[in-house]
Design a protein around this motif. Structure first.
Motif, PDB file in Angstrom:
ATOM      1  N   UNK A 119       0.882  -1.168   0.000  1.00 13.05           N
ATOM      2  CA  UNK A 119       0.000   0.000   0.000  1.00 13.05           C
ATOM      3  C   UNK A 119       0.918   1.215   0.000  1.00 13.05           C
ATOM      4  N   UNK A 120       0.994   1.906  -1.126  1.00  9.89           N
ATOM      5  CA  UNK A 120       2.034   2.904  -1.351  1.00  9.89           C
ATOM      6  C   UNK A 120       1.449   4.279  -1.644  1.00  9.89           C
ATOM      7  N   UNK A 121       1.885   5.280  -0.887  1.00  7.50           N
ATOM      8  CA  UNK A 121       1.550   6.667  -1.187  1.00  7.50           C
ATOM      9  C   UNK A 121       2.499   7.177  -2.261  1.00  7.50           C
ATOM     10  N   UNK A 122       1.951   7.900  -3.229  1.00 11.28           N
ATOM     11  CA  UNK A 122       2.748   8.411  -4.354  1.00 11.28           C
ATOM     12  C   UNK A 122       2.673   9.934  -4.352  1.00 11.28           C
ATOM     13  N   UNK A 123       3.818  10.559  -4.153  1.00 10.40           N
ATOM     14  CA  UNK A 123       3.925  12.019  -4.160  1.00 10.40           C
ATOM     15  C   UNK A 123       4.641  12.452  -5.432  1.00 10.40           C
ATOM     16  N   UNK A 124       3.984  13.295  -6.207  1.00  8.08           N
ATOM     17  CA  UNK A 124       4.557  13.867  -7.413  1.00  8.08           C
ATOM     18  C   UNK A 124       4.820  15.340  -7.136  1.00  8.08           C
ATOM     19  N   UNK A 125       6.082  15.733  -7.130  1.00  7.79           N
ATOM     20  CA  UNK A 125       6.431  17.089  -6.720  1.00  7.79           C
ATOM     21  C   UNK A 125       6.451  18.057  -7.896  1.00  7.79           C
ATOM     22  N   UNK A 126       6.291  19.321  -7.564  1.00  8.14           N
ATOM     23  CA  UNK A 126       6.281  20.348  -8.606  1.00  8.14           C
ATOM     24  C   UNK A 126       7.635  20.493  -9.293  1.00  8.14           C
ATOM     25  N   UNK A 127       8.709  20.009  -8.625  1.00  9.72           N
ATOM     26  CA  UNK A 127      10.038  20.078  -9.254  1.00  9.72           C
ATOM     27  C   UNK A 127      10.410  18.774  -9.959  1.00  9.72           C
ATOM     28  N   UNK A 128       9.422  17.898 -10.199  1.00  9.97           N
ATOM     29  CA  UNK A 128       9.631  16.749 -11.066  1.00  9.97           C
ATOM     30  C   UNK A 128      10.036  15.449 -10.404  1.00  9.97           C
ATOM     31  N   UNK A 129      10.064  15.383  -9.076  1.00 10.66           N
ATOM     32  CA  UNK A 129      10.426  14.139  -8.390  1.00 10.66           C
ATOM     33  C   UNK A 129       9.193  13.269  -8.143  1.00 10.66           C
ATOM     34  N   UNK A 130       9.442  11.987  -7.982  1.00 12.11           N
ATOM     35  CA  UNK A 130       8.401  11.053  -7.561  1.00 12.11           C
ATOM     36  C   UNK A 130       8.892  10.355  -6.289  1.00 12.11           C
ATOM     37  N   UNK A 131       8.170  10.549  -5.206  1.00 10.19           N
ATOM     38  CA  UNK A 131       8.543   9.987  -3.909  1.00 10.19           C
ATOM     39  C   UNK A 131       7.458   9.005  -3.478  1.00 10.19           C
ATOM     40  N   UNK A 132       7.891   7.799  -3.138  1.00 10.37           N
ATOM     41  CA  UNK A 132       6.937   6.757  -2.748  1.00 10.37           C
ATOM     42  C   UNK A 132       7.189   6.307  -1.313  1.00 10.37           C
ATOM     43  N   UNK A 133       6.107   6.159  -0.565  1.00  5.50           N
ATOM     44  CA  UNK A 133       6.194   5.685   0.813  1.00  5.50           C
ATOM     45  C   UNK A 133       5.220   4.540   1.013  1.00  5.50           C
ATOM     46  N   UNK A 134       5.749   3.359   1.365  1.00  4.97           N
ATOM     47  CA  UNK A 134       4.896   2.214   1.661  1.00  4.97           C
ATOM     48  C   UNK A 134       4.322   2.337   3.059  1.00  4.97           C
ATOM     49  N   UNK A 135       3.115   1.819   3.232  1.00  8.01           N
ATOM     50  CA  UNK A 135       2.549   1.721   4.571  1.00  8.01           C
ATOM     51  C   UNK A 135       3.342   0.692   5.360  1.00  8.01           C
ATOM     52  N   UNK A 136       3.694   1.043   6.587  1.00  5.68           N
ATOM     53  CA  UNK A 136       4.604   0.213   7.372  1.00  5.68           C
ATOM     54  C   UNK A 136       3.877  -0.735   8.312  1.00  5.68           C
TER      55      UNK A 136
END
Length: 296
Positions: free
Chosen positions: A106-123
């Motif tokens: 179960x992964x949160x997906x953050x797409x940043x305004x400066x072009x990065x993609x950061x993913x955080x799994x539920x722990x």
């Protein structure tokens, strides 16, 4: 930057998109609204993607839903990737099932305004999430801390915010902002998540933003109700009005089409000043390493 405006959208799963493109269009609607409201970030809830069960194939079994939604999510992210640059704001696109070598997370997906993609799994997964008869998900093993527009930020998905051990890990990192996308079936779950989010703001001397899905997804076999509100919590300090509530919308089940939407500002400058010794009693990133338990 002394103030950081964010938009929290407790998406109503009853929107029932007819297709993946329709769903992406609904999210873009939120991006336009948040950008017009001056937000730097739009945050969407945990399992937002469950509304895509509205167009699931006939005969899909409950234990197959996560794999189906993982495939939908893999196609959705490319449709969303250009939106942050287009609107000039970052997008936390809720969480979604993601296939990994270890299983489905179960992964949160953050797409940043400066072009990065950061993913955080539920722990920390709920028993339901781990059950082989239903979703059979795999927990994550890494808690990420990252910079977002100059704010030291972390994502804790729903039940993760209730775990003091994770708060203890974050204390060493001195976060400015914690993002908490959630899904809670009942009012009791709402109070657990939002109550613990408020506590984490006090413990970590930071801002904590929370929003969750509401309503019922057409085609769901699992979640007949979803209850949530939206809130930005701060430390309980005089500078912030004593209560620790920067902004808060009450919970709803979304049955009448309600869809909480909140824009609030993280007072970054004041938060950092308090961390540097201006808070009433906060001891800093305190550790209990020197404390032992005595059974008497």
């Amino acid at each position: 930057m002394s103030q950081y405006p964010i938009a929290l959208w407790s998406f109503n799963l009853g929107r029932a998109p007819a297709s993946l493109q329709d769903f992406a269009g609904q999210i873009e609607e939120g991006m336009r609204r948040a950008a017009a409201d001056g937000a730097k970030l739009l945050m969407l809830p945990e399992y937002l993607i469950e509304c895509c069960l509205a167009f699931k194939p006939d005969g899909l079994r409950p234990e197959e839903e996560m794999a189906f939604l993982a495939d939908v999510g893999a196609k959705l992210v490319p449709l969303l990737e250009t939106m942050p640059e287009r609107y000039g704001i970052s997008l936390l696109a809720g969480s979604m099932p993601v296939k990994t070598p270890a299983g489905i997370a179960n992964t949160a997906v953050l797409l940043t305004a400066d072009g990065r993609q950061i993913r955080q799994d539920k722990l920390c997964l709920t028993p339901f999430e781990q059950s082989p008869d239903t979703w059979h998900l795999t927990p994550g093993t890494e808690l990420k801390v990252f910079e977002l527009d100059g704010l030291r930020t972390a994502i804790l998905i729903c039940l993760d915010i209730e775990m003091p051990a994770l708060s203890g890990l974050l204390a060493r990192e001195k976060p400015d902002l914690i993002l908490v996308p959630s899904m809670t079936e009942k009012l009791s779950g709402y109070h657990r998540v939002f109550g613990c989010a408020k506590a984490r703001a006090v413990e970590l001397m930071c801002a904590v933003a929370v929003c969750g899905v509401v309503g019922t997804s057409k085609g769901t076999t699992q979640n007949d109700t979803n209850v949530s509100g939206a809130a930005l919590y701060l430390p309980c300090e005089e500078e912030f009005g004593f209560s620790g509530i920067a902004a808060e919308l009450p919970p709803t089940d979304g049955s009448a089409g309600e869809e909480p939407y909140l824009v609030a500002c993280v007072p970054l400058g004041q938060l950092r000043a308090l961390k540097q010794g201006q808070a009433e009693v906060w001891p800093g990133a305190w550790s209990a390493d020197h404390v032992t338990v005595a059974r008497v």
